[in-house]
Write an enzyme that holds these catalytic residues in place. Structure first.
Site, PDB file in Angstrom:
ATOM      1  N   HIS A   1       0.862  -1.387  -0.112  1.00 14.86           N
ATOM      2  CA  HIS A   1      -0.018  -0.121   0.081  1.00 14.86           C
ATOM      3  C   HIS A   1       0.887   1.196   0.028  1.00 14.86           C
ATOM      4  O   HIS A   1       1.960   1.256   1.017  1.00 14.86           O
ATOM      5  CB  HIS A   1      -1.097  -0.091   1.251  1.00 14.86           C
ATOM      6  CG  HIS A   1      -1.854   1.089   1.277  1.00 14.86           C
ATOM      7  ND1 HIS A   1      -3.343   0.959   0.935  1.00 14.86           N
ATOM      8  CD2 HIS A   1      -1.568   2.431   1.777  1.00 14.86           C
ATOM      9  CE1 HIS A   1      -3.710   2.316   0.954  1.00 14.86           C
ATOM     10  NE2 HIS A   1      -2.898   2.976   1.573  1.00 14.86           N
ATOM     11  N   CYS A   2       1.054   1.953  -0.928  1.00 14.00           N
ATOM     12  CA  CYS A   2       1.628   3.120  -1.097  1.00 14.00           C
ATOM     13  C   CYS A   2       1.007   4.490  -0.612  1.00 14.00           C
ATOM     14  O   CYS A   2      -0.155   4.841  -1.300  1.00 14.00           O
ATOM     15  CB  CYS A   2       2.314   3.265  -2.674  1.00 14.00           C
ATOM     16  SG  CYS A   2       3.533   4.549  -3.030  1.00 14.00           S
ATOM     17  N   PRO A   3       1.441   5.123   0.206  1.00 11.98           N
ATOM     18  CA  PRO A   3       0.708   6.197   0.821  1.00 11.98           C
ATOM     19  C   PRO A   3       0.993   7.328  -0.208  1.00 11.98           C
ATOM     20  O   PRO A   3       0.245   8.325  -0.386  1.00 11.98           O
ATOM     21  CB  PRO A   3       1.197   6.666   2.128  1.00 11.98           C
ATOM     22  CG  PRO A   3       2.345   5.753   2.389  1.00 11.98           C
ATOM     23  CD  PRO A   3       2.472   4.562   1.365  1.00 11.98           C
TER      24      PRO A   3
ATOM     25  N   GLY B   1      -1.423   6.980  -2.590  1.00 16.23           N
ATOM     26  CA  GLY B   1      -2.809   7.076  -2.035  1.00 16.23           C
ATOM     27  C   GLY B   1      -3.699   6.108  -2.451  1.00 16.23           C
ATOM     28  O   GLY B   1      -4.873   5.977  -2.587  1.00 16.23           O
TER      29      GLY B   1
END
Lengths: 495, 170
Positions: free
Chosen positions: A191-193, A196
């Protein structure tokens, strides 16, 4: 096409049901409620924009930071450095810069806005079917916690498929459940912040293109800003040059720090692509040779070139969640059959369904012994018990996103115990099975009330019929609270 | 041989000529069978061809297996990594994926073929036997859902009507 079924048959089916229900049946053709799209009742923690076209994670703050950083840095570059460089060196520089910038922006938006490969949650019938299979596989004891894993041999390697309690499915190989988005994602990378969103099967190539082009862009901007400063300082001196173009200083700082991280990340993902691994697998060391001599990656195509081509140029699978589709509320579901008469599931409005079902279930639950004893109803039970057991089970994810780790054996009978015990003691429930169905409404918060079969994915339309639902399930849950009778029912259902 | 009562056969023949949606309204849903995915060849889409016991009395094994095998072939075609898919991928990349606004991917084309195939199979083979196959795409490509229907008229007041296999032979 018209319904050519004989009138007598149709009258027969309506008359059978209407004698038992107090509310009139509504035909599906009389529905006037506006059609809602599936994204509006999506069970995961995602945000949707543009009427379902855009899908992002819940926390998007860092994505906006990424966007601002890229836009500001490039904006400054084009405004302050490009005119000088175009004059002094060549006008191709801003052109290349512009192309790179547009490519970076395009891939970033594509990564952030697309569906990463979310697996839709199992329908209640599927979940019930799986539960039944797991119970059958467990054997007669039922007290032993079910392992909830399946082993599969893929290209010679044994891979364990885990059961996802939230999505009620056995996760396909390489899929993982993202706790931030509360979805199972196919070929889950991470999950790449910064973008997003999760990075999974459907947007991995865009993510890779994004970081690759961003590394080129940062290196490009960094080198040309340095060139600009050097050329200026030849004429005026270093400090004077810096005073002339303060924006360049900011760009250099941003690019310097970005280069280390972005180029490093690109290199890492290039390695992952060439060996056909996900970040998840690499971190866990799933296919590392340190685990064992015979441990190898079963998904690799053998050579680097094929792996790269497959990851970047392979076919792009469609989105499985159909977020812009309309919710079909007239899906037939397996309804609990009553005394041998198969009742037709929630085709019509839920209230009429519940009204029809409530007296039937109350009637049935008054004689649990008979249900267990009659072998001809043994076949009927899979529908009934699996729905009732499946119902309270499906409600759990709403209240508890992850099952408590202290009870890894969260099978359905235990779940039904947990449900009414939220507010009330076990013994009270047992001693007054039918007398206070109303009292138990208090103990089931709207989150905990199980939705009618088949409607779980479309949770919110159920809002208006919560009390009905509570009435529908409570009498049944009184029976199922008693562990022995539940086990007996489950045993019979597996016959 | 599969014993299907005359009334049931007649009923299903009538239903053959009508919209499969109407099948759901006139017959009652008895059970659902779920054909799970077969991951033995990796993550490519394949379904198990094992014949479920609930369908033993409803449909011939070979018909069922042929349907599942054809579906598996379609999915393999959609996910095939070869010349055409590379071309499509590179073309899409160079046009910044804007080409998909006017063109549909090969995968989508194959999915349309699959939908058509399933509808044909339902009309010709499954509906006459009181079964309905749901397109796996509607179930997130996890399962092939086969709904088993029973003729409402004949089920009447007999007990245990919604049980699995033996129910039609009444």
């Amino acid at each position: 096409m018209h319904l050519g079924v004989s009138e007598s048959m149709r009258e027969c089916e309506y008359s059978q049901i209407s004698t038992r229900s107090s509310t009139p049946m509504e035909t599906p053709y009389k529905k006037r409620t506006p059609k809602r799209r599936k994204w509006e009742s999506f069970p995961g923690r995602n945000k949707f924009y543009c009427n379902g076209r855009i899908m992002m994670a819940k926390q998007t703050g860092v994505f906006y930071l990424t966007l601002v950083l890229i836009l500001v840095t490039c904006g400054l570059f084009f405004t302050f450095d490009c005119p000088f460089l175009a004059k002094q060196l060549t006008p191709i520089i801003p052109v290349i810069g512009g192309v790179l910038f547009l490519f970076v922006l395009g891939t970033l938006l594509r990564t952030s806005f697309s569906d990463p490969g979310v697996l839709p949650r199992a329908s209640s019938d599927e979940a019930a079917d799986l539960e039944r299979q797991i119970d059958v596989a467990n054997g007669s004891t039922g007290y032993r916690p079910p392992p909830r894993t399946k082993e599969v041999v893929i290209n010679g390697q044994t891979v364990k498929l885990k059961y996802c309690f939230t999505c009620k499915i056995f996760r396909p190989p390489r899929a993982s459940h993202c706790s931030l988005c509360d979805n199972c994602v196919e070929r889950f990378d991470h999950h790449c912040p910064w973008v997003g969103n999760c990075v999974g099967r459907r947007n991995y190539r865009f993510f890779y293109m994004f970081i690759l082009s961003l590394s080129f862009l940062t290196i490009f901007i960094f080198s040309f800003v340095i060139t600009h400063i050097i050329l200026l300082s030849h004429r005026r001196g270093f400090l004077e040059a810096l005073k002339d173009t303060p924006a360049s200083v900011l760009e250099v700082v941003v690019c310097f720090f970005s280069i280390w991280s972005i180029v490093g990340l690109s290199g890492f993902h290039t390695y992952l692509i060439s060996s056909n691994q996900t970040t998840n697998e690499d971190i866990k060391g799933s296919w590392s040779s340190k685990r064992g001599k015979d441990n190898y990656n079963p998904y690799s195509h053998g050579n680097i070139f094929t792996n790269c081509c497959a990851a970047l140029c392979g076919p792009l699978p469609p989105s499985l969640i159909d977020r812009r589709g309309f919710i079909q509320s007239d899906m037939p579901q397996l309804a609990p059959p009553t005394n041998g008469i198969s009742m037709y599931g929630a085709t019509q409005s839920q209230q009429s369904h519940m009204a029809a079902a409530t007296p039937l279930l109350q009637q049935q639950s008054s004689e649990p012994v008979i249900l267990m004893a009659s072998p001809e109803n043994g076949g009927a039970l899979p529908g009934r018990t699996s729905l009732i057991l499946g119902g309270p089970c499906t409600s759990l994810p709403l209240g508890l996103p992850t099952p408590p780790t202290s009870t890894p054996s969260l099978s359905c009978h235990e779940a039904t115990d947990m449900l009414p015990m939220h507010g009330h003691s076990h013994t009270h429930n047992h001693s007054h099975p039918l007398q206070d169905p109303v009292a138990h409404h208090h103990f089931l918060t709207p989150e905990e009330v199980p939705s009618p079969p088949g409607m779980l994915p479309c949770g919110s339309p159920m809002g208006h019929s919560h009390t009905m639902q509570a009435g529908f399930y409570n009498p049944a849950s009184q029976d199922s609270l008693h562990e022995d009778s539940v086990r007996g029912l489950v045993k019979l259902s597996s016959v | 041989a599969i014993n299907i009562p005359k009334t049931t056969t007649l009923c299903y023949k009538r239903l053959l000529f009508h919209n499969l949606q109407e099948l759901r309204h006139s017959a009652s849903l008895a059970n659902k069978v779920f054909i799970q995915r077969d991951y033995s060849e990796g993550t490519t889409c394949r379904f198990q061809t094992k014949f479920p016991s609930e369908l033993e009395s409803r449909i011939e094994r070979t018909l069922f297996e042929d349907t599942v095998k054809t579906l598996n072939n379609y999915y393999a075609e959609a996910e095939k990594i070869g010349g055409q898919s590379y071309l499509e991928g590179c073309l899409a990349c160079t046009t910044a994926y804007l080409i998909f606004l006017c063109m549909e991917t090969r995968y989508e084309k194959v999915l349309k073929k699959i939908a058509k195939y399933i509808q044909e199979q339902n009309e010709k083979i499954f509906a006459p036997r009181g079964l309905l196959v749901t397109d796996p795409i509607e179930r997130g490509m996890r399962v092939i859902e086969i709904s088993i229907y029973e003729d409402r008229g004949s089920s009447g007041s007999s007990s245990g009507s919604s049980s699995v296999s033996g129910s039609t032979a009444r």
